[in-house]
Design a protein around this motif. Structure first.
Motif, PDB file in Angstrom:
ATOM      1  N   ARG A  74      -1.927   0.311  -8.267  1.00 27.63           N
ATOM      2  CA  ARG A  74      -2.332   1.929  -8.304  1.00 27.63           C
ATOM      3  C   ARG A  74      -2.473   2.480  -7.052  1.00 27.63           C
ATOM      4  O   ARG A  74      -2.072   3.371  -6.852  1.00 27.63           O
ATOM      5  N   LEU A  75      -3.168   1.686  -6.015  1.00 33.87           N
ATOM      6  CA  LEU A  75      -3.386   2.457  -4.709  1.00 33.87           C
ATOM      7  C   LEU A  75      -2.132   2.345  -3.843  1.00 33.87           C
ATOM      8  O   LEU A  75      -1.616   3.179  -3.179  1.00 33.87           O
ATOM      9  N   ASN A  76      -1.119   1.587  -4.011  1.00 39.61           N
ATOM     10  CA  ASN A  76       0.017   1.488  -3.717  1.00 39.61           C
ATOM     11  C   ASN A  76       0.973   2.547  -4.049  1.00 39.61           C
ATOM     12  O   ASN A  76       1.699   3.274  -3.209  1.00 39.61           O
ATOM     13  N   ARG A  77       0.821   2.942  -5.086  1.00 36.41           N
ATOM     14  CA  ARG A  77       1.726   4.119  -5.971  1.00 36.41           C
ATOM     15  C   ARG A  77       0.936   5.373  -5.166  1.00 36.41           C
ATOM     16  O   ARG A  77       1.861   6.269  -4.829  1.00 36.41           O
ATOM     17  N   TRP A  78      -0.351   5.364  -5.157  1.00 38.01           N
ATOM     18  CA  TRP A  78      -1.040   6.529  -4.551  1.00 38.01           C
ATOM     19  C   TRP A  78      -0.531   6.771  -3.132  1.00 38.01           C
ATOM     20  O   TRP A  78      -0.331   7.954  -2.815  1.00 38.01           O
ATOM     21  N   TRP A  79      -0.492   5.751  -2.498  1.00 35.42           N
ATOM     22  CA  TRP A  79      -0.114   5.866  -0.939  1.00 35.42           C
ATOM     23  C   TRP A  79       1.350   6.137  -0.836  1.00 35.42           C
ATOM     24  O   TRP A  79       1.824   6.988  -0.160  1.00 35.42           O
ATOM     25  N   ARG A  80       2.181   5.884  -1.665  1.00 32.83           N
ATOM     26  CA  ARG A  80       3.644   6.173  -1.753  1.00 32.83           C
ATOM     27  C   ARG A  80       3.858   7.729  -2.355  1.00 32.83           C
ATOM     28  O   ARG A  80       4.850   8.351  -1.601  1.00 32.83           O
ATOM     29  N   GLY A  97       7.001   2.580   3.629  1.00 29.10           N
ATOM     30  CA  GLY A  97       6.876   1.706   2.289  1.00 29.10           C
ATOM     31  C   GLY A  97       7.420   2.821   1.077  1.00 29.10           C
ATOM     32  O   GLY A  97       7.070   2.212   0.174  1.00 29.10           O
ATOM     33  N   ILE A  98       7.879   3.678   1.405  1.00 29.53           N
ATOM     34  CA  ILE A  98       8.294   4.781   0.160  1.00 29.53           C
ATOM     35  C   ILE A  98       9.461   4.212  -0.577  1.00 29.53           C
ATOM     36  O   ILE A  98       9.602   4.041  -1.716  1.00 29.53           O
ATOM     37  N   LYS A 110       7.247   0.931  -9.322  1.00 31.02           N
ATOM     38  CA  LYS A 110       7.678   0.042  -7.997  1.00 31.02           C
ATOM     39  C   LYS A 110       8.480   0.778  -7.085  1.00 31.02           C
ATOM     40  O   LYS A 110       9.175   1.768  -7.508  1.00 31.02           O
ATOM     41  N   LYS A 111       8.606   0.241  -6.143  1.00 26.95           N
ATOM     42  CA  LYS A 111       9.124   1.118  -4.989  1.00 26.95           C
ATOM     43  C   LYS A 111      10.697   0.922  -5.042  1.00 26.95           C
ATOM     44  O   LYS A 111      11.287   0.049  -5.606  1.00 26.95           O
ATOM     45  N   ALA A 112      11.140   2.238  -5.083  1.00 27.78           N
ATOM     46  CA  ALA A 112      12.532   2.277  -5.364  1.00 27.78           C
ATOM     47  C   ALA A 112      13.404   1.560  -4.069  1.00 27.78           C
ATOM     48  O   ALA A 112      13.271   1.665  -2.953  1.00 27.78           O
ATOM     49  N   PHE A 113      14.285   0.754  -4.694  1.00 30.25           N
ATOM     50  CA  PHE A 113      15.304   0.109  -3.478  1.00 30.25           C
ATOM     51  C   PHE A 113      16.741   0.231  -3.648  1.00 30.25           C
ATOM     52  O   PHE A 113      17.266  -0.038  -5.031  1.00 30.25           O
ATOM     53  N   PHE A 114      17.432   0.990  -2.767  1.00 26.32           N
ATOM     54  CA  PHE A 114      18.651   1.393  -2.867  1.00 26.32           C
ATOM     55  C   PHE A 114      19.820   0.060  -2.334  1.00 26.32           C
ATOM     56  O   PHE A 114      19.290  -0.094  -1.291  1.00 26.32           O
ATOM     57  N   ASN A 115      20.659  -0.239  -3.202  1.00 30.26           N
ATOM     58  CA  ASN A 115      21.629  -1.309  -2.940  1.00 30.26           C
ATOM     59  C   ASN A 115      23.071  -0.431  -2.671  1.00 30.26           C
ATOM     60  O   ASN A 115      23.369  -0.161  -3.758  1.00 30.26           O
ATOM     61  N   ILE A 116      23.475  -0.302  -1.351  1.00 31.20           N
ATOM     62  CA  ILE A 116      24.528   0.423  -1.241  1.00 31.20           C
ATOM     63  C   ILE A 116      25.912  -0.522  -0.910  1.00 31.20           C
ATOM     64  O   ILE A 116      25.763  -1.293   0.004  1.00 31.20           O
TER      65      ILE A 116
END
Length: 262
Positions: free
Chosen positions: A13-19, A79-80, A221-227
């Motif tokens: 929850r804290l990580n989501r608020w931080w993001r 960490g976004i 969860k943090k978005a991760f882009f795979n290009i």
């Protein structure tokens, strides 16, 4: 409930608020730098001192690429998001070709332009009505789709001079869970300008900045882009039919390639 589960839940929850807070800061930073520093100040200086249009376009594109690279580095550090490129060395070999990619997120153009210091983009003509974005489009020499009769000559000129053109053939961001649908514009440009096509596939682990999604709708969860920089399509393989038939075949082929998830 197990104490470890409670701690993990609170940490998430804290990580989501931080993001969320970091994302707000990122958008403010992006808006201020892009619209004030880059568009109003730097591009005004370019127009004042660099009279050669082609040279000015190249410097503007390099400036945009560097700005996007720095922006991505900052939001990754905060960490976004996370991201990685696969097969990036292929792009260094590409000249006089189209770069075709799928379009799951608003961040796609930022990701791709950050690794291509010289790259023209086909953009929505409606953006020319925005006083700030319009200046960026014109200074960088990007290609608006508003005037259909000027698109092909503009594209042909860019490709003849060894340039690359980034196009999202869906025309808008895709919707997760729904099949992508490509417009034929990219295929027609490739066929009429006889330009090869480099395919790029973008995947995002957690949908973020997708069509209709608000910036503050932060994924769990943090978005991760795979290009992934994929294969290169030789346009000569599609030139044996008339343009209309060839455009249909090429569009179907591009749809199949961009729909792959592995």
């Amino acid at each position: 409930m197990d104490i470890k589960c409670i701690i993990q839940k609170n940490a998430n929850r804290l990580n989501r608020w931080w993001r969320l807070l970091a994302t707000a800061f990122g958008f403010i930073l992006f808006g201020f730098y892009g619209l004030v520093v880059l568009s109003t100040l730097w591009f005004s200086l370019l127009r004042l001192f660099i009279w050669n249009k082609e040279r000015r376009n190249i410097i503007a594109q390099q400036s945009i690429s560097l700005s996007f690279k720095i922006f991505l580095w900052i939001i990754k550090l905060l960490g976004i998001i996370g991201y990685q490129f696969n097969g990036l060395e292929k792009l260094k070999q590409d000249k006089s070709c189209l770069i075709i990619a799928n379009h799951p997120s608003l961040l796609d153009v930022v990701l791709l332009a950050s690794v291509m210091p010289r790259c023209d983009c086909l953009v929505k003509g409606a953006l020319l009505k925005n006083i700030f974005i319009s200046r960026i489009i014109k200074t960088a020499g990007y290609i608006p789709n508003a005037e259909a009769n000027k698109i092909l000559p503009h594209c042909q000129n860019v490709l003849t001079n060894g340039g690359r053109i980034l196009i999202f053939p869906e025309g808008t961001r895709s919707v997760p869970g729904q099949p992508i649908k490509l417009q034929r514009g990219a295929a027609n440009i490739a066929l009429r300008c006889q330009a090869d096509i480099r395919i790029i596939h973008i995947e995002c682990s957690s949908p973020w900045l997708i069509k209709g999604q608000k910036w503050y709708d932060i994924p769990v969860k943090k978005a991760f882009f795979n290009i992934t920089v994929g294969e290169k399509i030789t346009i000569n393989n599609f030139l044996h039919d008339n343009t209309t038939v060839a455009a249909r075949k090429l569009t179907r082929y591009l749809t199949a390639l961009l729909s792959k998830t592995d």
